[in-house]
Motif scaffolding. Structure first.
Motif, short mmCIF file in Angstrom:
data_model
loop_
_atom_site.label_atom_id
_atom_site.label_comp_id
_atom_site.label_asym_id
_atom_site.label_seq_id
_atom_site.Cartn_x
_atom_site.Cartn_y
_atom_site.Cartn_z
N VAL A 33 0.85 -1.19 0.00
CA VAL A 33 0.00 0.00 0.00
C VAL A 33 0.89 1.24 0.00
N PHE A 34 0.78 2.04 -1.05
CA PHE A 34 1.55 3.28 -1.14
C PHE A 34 0.66 4.44 -0.71
N MET A 35 1.09 5.16 0.32
CA MET A 35 0.30 6.25 0.87
C MET A 35 0.81 7.60 0.37
N GLY A 36 -0.02 8.28 -0.43
CA GLY A 36 0.30 9.62 -0.89
C GLY A 36 -0.32 10.66 0.02
N HIS A 37 -0.20 11.92 -0.36
CA HIS A 37 -0.74 13.00 0.47
C HIS A 37 -2.22 13.20 0.22
N GLY A 38 -2.60 13.27 -1.05
CA GLY A 38 -3.99 13.59 -1.39
C GLY A 38 -4.15 15.08 -1.58
N THR A 39 -5.13 15.47 -2.37
CA THR A 39 -5.34 16.89 -2.65
C THR A 39 -6.75 17.14 -3.16
N SER A 40 -7.25 18.34 -2.92
CA SER A 40 -8.56 18.74 -3.47
C SER A 40 -8.40 19.32 -4.86
N HIS A 41 -7.15 19.52 -5.28
CA HIS A 41 -6.84 20.04 -6.61
C HIS A 41 -7.31 19.04 -7.68
N THR A 42 -7.60 19.55 -8.86
CA THR A 42 -8.07 18.67 -9.93
C THR A 42 -7.04 17.59 -10.27
N ALA A 43 -5.80 17.83 -9.89
CA ALA A 43 -4.74 16.85 -10.16
C ALA A 43 -4.88 15.59 -9.32
N LYS A 44 -5.86 15.56 -8.40
CA LYS A 44 -6.03 14.38 -7.56
C LYS A 44 -6.33 13.13 -8.37
N VAL A 45 -6.78 13.30 -9.60
CA VAL A 45 -7.03 12.14 -10.46
C VAL A 45 -5.74 11.37 -10.72
N SER A 46 -4.60 12.00 -10.48
CA SER A 46 -3.31 11.34 -10.68
C SER A 46 -3.18 10.10 -9.79
N GLU A 89 -5.12 12.45 2.99
CA GLU A 89 -6.29 13.33 2.99
C GLU A 89 -7.56 12.63 2.53
N GLY A 90 -7.42 11.45 1.95
CA GLY A 90 -8.60 10.75 1.45
C GLY A 90 -9.23 11.42 0.26
N GLU A 91 -8.42 12.06 -0.55
CA GLU A 91 -8.90 12.70 -1.78
C GLU A 91 -8.03 12.24 -2.94
N PRO A 92 -8.57 11.44 -3.85
CA PRO A 92 -9.96 10.99 -4.03
C PRO A 92 -10.47 10.12 -2.87
N GLU A 93 -11.81 10.02 -2.75
CA GLU A 93 -12.42 9.33 -1.62
C GLU A 93 -12.03 7.87 -1.52
N ASP A 94 -11.88 7.22 -2.65
CA ASP A 94 -11.57 5.79 -2.60
C ASP A 94 -10.11 5.52 -2.24
N THR A 95 -9.35 6.59 -1.94
CA THR A 95 -7.97 6.42 -1.48
C THR A 95 -7.84 6.62 0.02
N ALA A 96 -8.97 6.85 0.71
CA ALA A 96 -8.95 7.02 2.17
C ALA A 96 -8.54 5.70 2.81
N CYS A 97 -7.97 5.77 4.00
CA CYS A 97 -7.42 4.60 4.66
C CYS A 97 -8.45 3.48 4.79
N GLU A 98 -9.64 3.82 5.29
CA GLU A 98 -10.66 2.79 5.49
C GLU A 98 -11.08 2.13 4.17
N ALA A 99 -11.09 2.93 3.09
CA ALA A 99 -11.45 2.39 1.77
C ALA A 99 -10.37 1.43 1.27
N VAL A 100 -9.11 1.79 1.50
CA VAL A 100 -8.01 0.94 1.06
C VAL A 100 -7.98 -0.35 1.88
N ILE A 101 -8.25 -0.27 3.16
CA ILE A 101 -8.31 -1.47 4.00
C ILE A 101 -9.33 -2.45 3.45
N GLU A 102 -10.50 -1.95 3.06
CA GLU A 102 -11.54 -2.80 2.50
C GLU A 102 -11.10 -3.43 1.18
N LYS A 103 -10.41 -2.67 0.37
CA LYS A 103 -9.93 -3.19 -0.92
C LYS A 103 -8.95 -4.34 -0.71
N VAL A 104 -8.01 -4.13 0.20
CA VAL A 104 -7.00 -5.15 0.46
C VAL A 104 -7.65 -6.39 1.07
#
Length: 421
Positions: free
Chosen positions: A295-308, A330-345
């Protein structure tokens, strides 16, 4: 004033005891003397105890005042704007800290101040190079980073990239700028190392007579920090004969999560290979067969570049790394939030997890948000999920990976070609 009052009270008590003993003269002289002595001793003990209690209270008050003064001075430099008195404020904060006792240091607490601001050991700052020398010639390669106060990471990651660029382009003078004044102030106050902010670096380039300027950001993407950097450079463009700004690490953003590019593919391959090797596997497939997910943890952003971040997840899947997941603090995008990633894994059936930062440096986010001991750290949350046999961390920034450094070298080359074209 309180000490005088206590002494007066003690004196009154002693006098009263003496008078009472003398007036009680129905006993023998010896008894009277013993009574006076006992009463006097009791009063003296009470006086000593009162003075001791007061001294303890006074010391506690003094400790709190000294700690608060230091905390206030730290908060005063925990700001994003540099002013004419920033240098003096940095010196004052460090001097206040150095004057504290160990007990007082533990009491430092402010809006942003805590004992770790000066007290945490993050490595040897003397191994770093602020790269702010003058008389550098006509060609400057300005490497712009957000920055980090973690000395070891600054040396391995940021300096590592700068060193690689200097080795690749010996005819250019590599210089440094940080965009986070808060970090610049922290490093200066704690370690005495002065790093230029963007304005200082650009002013220095002008003063040095630089004619050709290439700016290479170490930023991950075309986010808010990249935009602010470009705005700062634009204000100085007419002061140089030529200026070229290189791409950030992940290159162009793209329109949606399905759009990936060669830069993202190269980054995905490089960071996965490094994580797999560090974990002791031959390749990602071997790790997957052993039930291990990365699991690679980035910072996250509300900027449009969050699609990266979503594009990086797509890239991992495209390259066949089904056991690699992308998340953000930051959980932005939403599906990159910790709880979302835990569920994916969890849903993917992996029983072992390795956490690693998707950040150029292994600074505060990597050490605290990812690998910290607090309940809200990613390490703690993954463990608390109760569905993994093991959860480990790799605290290392992207900047120390040789293949990542080469990508920055390649981006700078493209900027040089644009400069000459």
């Amino acid at each position: 004033m309180r000490k005088i009052t206590h002494k007066k009270a003690a004196a009154v008590a002693m006098a009263a005891a003496l008078s009472a003993a003398l007036l009680a003269g129905c006993g023998s002289t010896a008894a009277t003397t013993d009574s006076v002595a006992e009463s006097t001793s009791t009063a003296a003990s009470e006086s000593t105890a009162a003075e001791s209690t007061e001294e303890t209270a006074d010391e506690s008050t003094a400790d709190e005042a000294a700690a608060k003064n230091c905390a206030d001075l730290i908060d005063a430099i925990y700001v994003q704007e540099r002013t004419a008195d920033t240098d003096a404020r940095c010196e004052a904060a460090k001097a206040a800290w150095d004057a504290l006792t160990d007990t007082q240091k533990e009491m430092v607490e402010g809006e942003n101040a805590d004992p770790e601001y000066f007290g945490r050991d993050t490595g040897d700052a003397s191994k770093d190079d602020p790269r702010n020398e003058d008389e550098i010639g006509e060609n400057e390669l300005l490497v712009v980073s957000f920055g980090t106060s973690f000395n070891d990471s600054r040396v391995a990651d940021i300096k590592g990239i700068e060193d690689a660029l200097q080795a690749a382009y010996p005819d250019w003078s590599v210089r440094r700028a940080f965009t986070a004044q808060i970090i610049i102030n922290h490093v200066q106050a704690r370690d005495g190392e002065k790093i230029d902010n963007m304005q200082q670096a650009l002013d220095r380039a002008v003063a040095n007579g630089v004619k050709n300027l290439i700016v290479q950001p170490t930023h991950l993407m075309h986010g808010a920090e990249y935009d602010e950097m470009c705005e700062a450079v634009d204000e100085y463009k007419d002061k140089f004969e030529s200026v070229s700004i290189a791409e950030p690490l992940l290159g162009e953003v793209g329109s949606d999560a399905s759009v990936i590019n060669a830069d993202k593919e190269a980054v995905a391959a490089a960071i996965t290979a490094e994580a797999v090797k560090t974990a002791g596997y031959d390749d990602a497939a071997a790790a997957a067969a052993d039930g291990t997910a990365f699991v690679f943890m980035g910072h996250g952003t509300s900027h449009t570049a969050k699609v990266s971040y979503s594009q990086m997840q797509t890239t991992m899947q495209t390259l066949g790394y089904d056991n690699v997941f992308i998340g953000t603090v930051e959980g932005e995008p939403e599906d990159t939030a910790c709880e979302a990633v835990i569920e994916k894994v969890k849903e993917a059936g992996y029983t072992k997890v390795v956490l690693r930062p998707l950040m150029v440096v292994a600074g505060d986010h990597a050490n605290n948000d990812m690998a910290g001991s607090d309940d809200d750290s990613w390490l703690s949350q993954f463990k608390a999920a109760g569905c993994f046999d093991s959860v480990d961390t790799q605290i290392a920034g992207l900047g120390e990976i040789a293949d990542i450094q080469q990508l920055y070298v390649d981006h700078t080359k493209a900027a040089m070609e644009a400069l000459n074209g």
